[in-house]
Design a protein around this motif. Structure first.
Motif, mmCIF file in Angstrom:
data_model
loop_
_atom_site.group_PDB
_atom_site.id
_atom_site.type_symbol
_atom_site.label_atom_id
_atom_site.label_comp_id
_atom_site.label_asym_id
_atom_site.label_seq_id
_atom_site.Cartn_x
_atom_site.Cartn_y
_atom_site.Cartn_z
ATOM 1 N N LEU A 12 0.849 -1.211 0.000
ATOM 2 C CA LEU A 12 0.000 0.000 0.000
ATOM 3 C C LEU A 12 0.878 1.252 0.000
ATOM 4 C CD1 LEU A 12 -2.954 -1.032 2.350
ATOM 5 C CD2 LEU A 12 -3.035 -0.584 -0.096
ATOM 6 N N CYS A 13 1.967 1.205 0.773
ATOM 7 C CA CYS A 13 2.897 2.345 0.813
ATOM 8 C C CYS A 13 3.517 2.559 -0.566
ATOM 9 C CB CYS A 13 4.005 2.105 1.829
ATOM 10 S SG CYS A 13 3.392 2.204 3.491
ATOM 11 N N ILE A 14 3.950 1.413 -1.205
ATOM 12 C CA ILE A 14 4.579 1.527 -2.537
ATOM 13 C C ILE A 14 3.595 2.161 -3.528
ATOM 14 C CG2 ILE A 14 5.480 0.178 -4.497
ATOM 15 C CD1 ILE A 14 6.654 -1.764 -2.369
ATOM 16 N N ILE A 15 2.305 1.666 -3.472
ATOM 17 C CA ILE A 15 1.292 2.187 -4.407
ATOM 18 C C ILE A 15 1.077 3.691 -4.145
ATOM 19 C CG2 ILE A 15 -1.162 2.092 -5.030
ATOM 20 C CD1 ILE A 15 -0.916 -0.996 -4.563
ATOM 21 N N LEU A 17 3.228 5.768 -2.869
ATOM 22 C CA LEU A 17 4.424 6.487 -3.338
ATOM 23 C C LEU A 17 4.402 6.652 -4.860
ATOM 24 C CD1 LEU A 17 7.284 5.060 -1.085
ATOM 25 C CD2 LEU A 17 6.378 7.384 -1.124
ATOM 26 N N ILE A 18 3.978 5.559 -5.574
ATOM 27 C CA ILE A 18 3.888 5.637 -7.053
ATOM 28 C C ILE A 18 2.901 6.750 -7.439
ATOM 29 C CG2 ILE A 18 3.091 4.400 -9.129
ATOM 30 C CD1 ILE A 18 4.249 1.814 -7.848
ATOM 31 N N GLY A 19 1.720 6.742 -6.745
ATOM 32 C CA GLY A 19 0.688 7.756 -7.032
ATOM 33 C C GLY A 19 1.230 9.151 -6.794
ATOM 34 N N VAL A 35 -2.312 5.235 -9.334
ATOM 35 C CA VAL A 35 -2.772 4.481 -8.139
ATOM 36 C C VAL A 35 -3.756 3.383 -8.565
ATOM 37 C CG1 VAL A 35 -4.154 4.678 -6.034
ATOM 38 C CG2 VAL A 35 -2.358 6.306 -6.478
ATOM 39 N N ILE A 36 -4.744 3.796 -9.479
ATOM 40 C CA ILE A 36 -5.757 2.804 -9.890
ATOM 41 C C ILE A 36 -5.093 1.629 -10.617
ATOM 42 C CG2 ILE A 36 -7.751 2.454 -11.435
ATOM 43 C CD1 ILE A 36 -8.604 5.342 -10.695
ATOM 44 N N VAL A 37 -4.153 1.971 -11.534
ATOM 45 C CA VAL A 37 -3.480 0.883 -12.285
ATOM 46 C C VAL A 37 -2.710 -0.041 -11.320
ATOM 47 C CG1 VAL A 37 -1.646 0.397 -13.967
ATOM 48 C CG2 VAL A 37 -3.356 2.154 -14.452
#
Ligand code: ADP
Length: 437
Positions: A12-15, A17-19, A35-37
């Protein structure tokens, strides 16, 4: 579990951070799309493993546990270990059960497992043999419908099973069975069966034997007692009365004495160990003695002959063989009317030796022959007693010849005569000059 939460939080943290990265680089829309992808990819990853899991659940074996990534790797590894432990304990349980069933099948006693309604759950081959049951047809059926003896019904409905029940079965063959119920597991019962046919036969023989001995002794005792009573009631006993009574009393006491002597001989034969080989029996002397005895018994009423075609002696017990041969000779004389012939013979036949006593006496009907060696068995009770027979002679003969590994052969025809032969094996043959081993 903690590892799973940690991994989920990390992803969840990685997602996030990506967002945030895309937000800063391309603006908020790009951040949201990123984030959605990422979430969809994450969901796809989990759905793929759930599909693997569902496929495996259709045939859950340790060998087919799928391989996975991340936390799914740990899940599948745990499943694999679980399945291994489970199949190991299942194998152990199956082995224990198999051993238990094999032990049950090999038991010399019958075992039937009954459920709470007394229906057969399992039974071993001995139970089938004892109770005439069939595994294929009778499992699941009520035992009371299959064993219909009233005493068994009464036993099954009785609350106390501490004592066994004796059943006389006729199917599949004549058997005396002892059955006992053992309740277990609060509702189930074990029905144990044991074949006591030989024990029952021994008990019957024992009972009959005691009854026979008592009966045989009671008659002469009553006669002697009666004479003594008559004599004691007389005020004066004259010589004529004494001469009349005393021989009859002596005759009865001789009868009791012969009976007791025969009983003691039988008991000695039954109780001593079966080892009669060391003594070398001089058959020439034996035949001469038997001839003298036969002539003594006959008192000139018969023609006594001897056919001696063999010079061999015998390894055995001289006293036992004398007792057996003497009984055969005495029977031949006693059951041959005056003027008849009694022939003793000693022959070698191939590698066998045969001692026989042939008479031209009353003979024996065929149906009695197989039972002659039973204790107290007589063809004609009155005739046997009348000539001083105890009914034990041939029982003694049977014991002696069994102890010498020999065989008794009886040939007889009513009104024509009988031949009683004792056939010895080659090992019993002894050279007159041979030394004892
Ligand atoms: P017993 O004392 O009555 O003679 P045995 O055991 O010697 O008893 O013989 C059993 C029965 O076998 C006899 O009662 C008799 O009926 C029959 N038996 C034995 N030997 C002869 C024989 N040589 N001829 C006819 N009957 C015989």
């Amino acid at each position: 579990m903690r590892e799973f939460v940690q991994r989920t939080l990390t992803w969840l943290c990685i997602i996030t951070l990506i967002g945030l990265g895309f937000w800063a680089w391309q603006g908020p829309t790009a951040g949201l799309v990123a984030v959605i992808v990422s979430l969809l990819a994450w969901l796809g990853f989990h759905l793929y493993h759930v599909a693997l899991m569902l496929r495996w659940l259709a045939h859950p074996t340790a060998e087919r546990v799928p391989d996975g990534f991340g936390s799914w790797h740990s899940v599948f590894l745990t499943l694999y270990r679980l399945m291994r432990t489970q199949s190991q304990s299942k194998r152990k349980l199956t082995n224990v059960l198999e051993r238990f069933i094999n032990a049950g099948e090999a038991m010399p006693d019958g075992v039937v497992v009954l459920d709470e309604h007394d229906r057969i759950e399992w039974l071993n081959p001995m139970a089938m043999e004892h109770l005439g049951l069939d595994r294929k047809q009778d499992v699941g059926n009520q035992i009371l419908n299959l064993i219909r003896q009233p005493s068994f019904h009464a036993y099954m409905t009785n609350a106390s099973f501490s004592q066994p029940l004796v059943l006389h079965m006729t199917q599949p063959r004549e058997l005396v069975i002892s059955v006992q119920l053992v309740p277990f597991d609060s509702t189930r019962k074990l029905l144990l069966s044991r074949d006591i046919t030989s024990l029952d036969r021994v008990q019957t023989v024992h009972r009959d034997f005691v009854a026979n001995v008592s009966h045989e002794l009671r008659t002469p005792l009553t006669v002697v007692g009666g004479f003594l009573e008559t004599l004691s009631d007389m005020e004066e006993v004259d010589q004529d009365t004494l001469r009349h009574f005393l021989p009859m009393m002596m005759e009865q006491s001789r009868r009791m004495q012969s009976l007791v002597e025969d009983l003691l001989t039988l008991s000695r034969l039954e109780n001593s160990p079966k080892a009669v080989a060391a003594e070398k029996v001089n058959m020439q002397e034996m035949l001469d003695t038997l001839m003298v005895e036969a002539e003594g018994l006959s008192q000139g009423r018969h023609q006594i002959r001897l056919e001696r075609d063999c010079t061999q002696w015998l390894w055995g017990s001289a006293s036992e063989l004398h007792s057996a041969f003497g009984n055969l000779v005495s029977n031949a004389v006693r059951y041959t009317p005056e003027g008849g012939t009694v022939t003793l013979s000693w022959k070698a036949e191939g590698d066998r030796l045969r001692f026989s006593v042939r008479d031209s006496g009353i003979g024996i009907p065929r149906e009695h022959i197989p039972r002659l060696t039973e204790r107290f068995y007589r063809v004609d009770r009155g005739r046997s007693r009348g000539n001083g027979g105890t009914g034990l002679g041939l029982a003694i003969v049977k014991h002696v010849i069994a102890r010498h590994n020999a065989r008794l052969d009886i040939q007889s025809e009513p009104e024509k005569g009988s031949t009683f032969s004792v056939i010895f094996q080659r090992e019993r043959s002894a050279d007159p000059d041979q030394q004892a081993a």
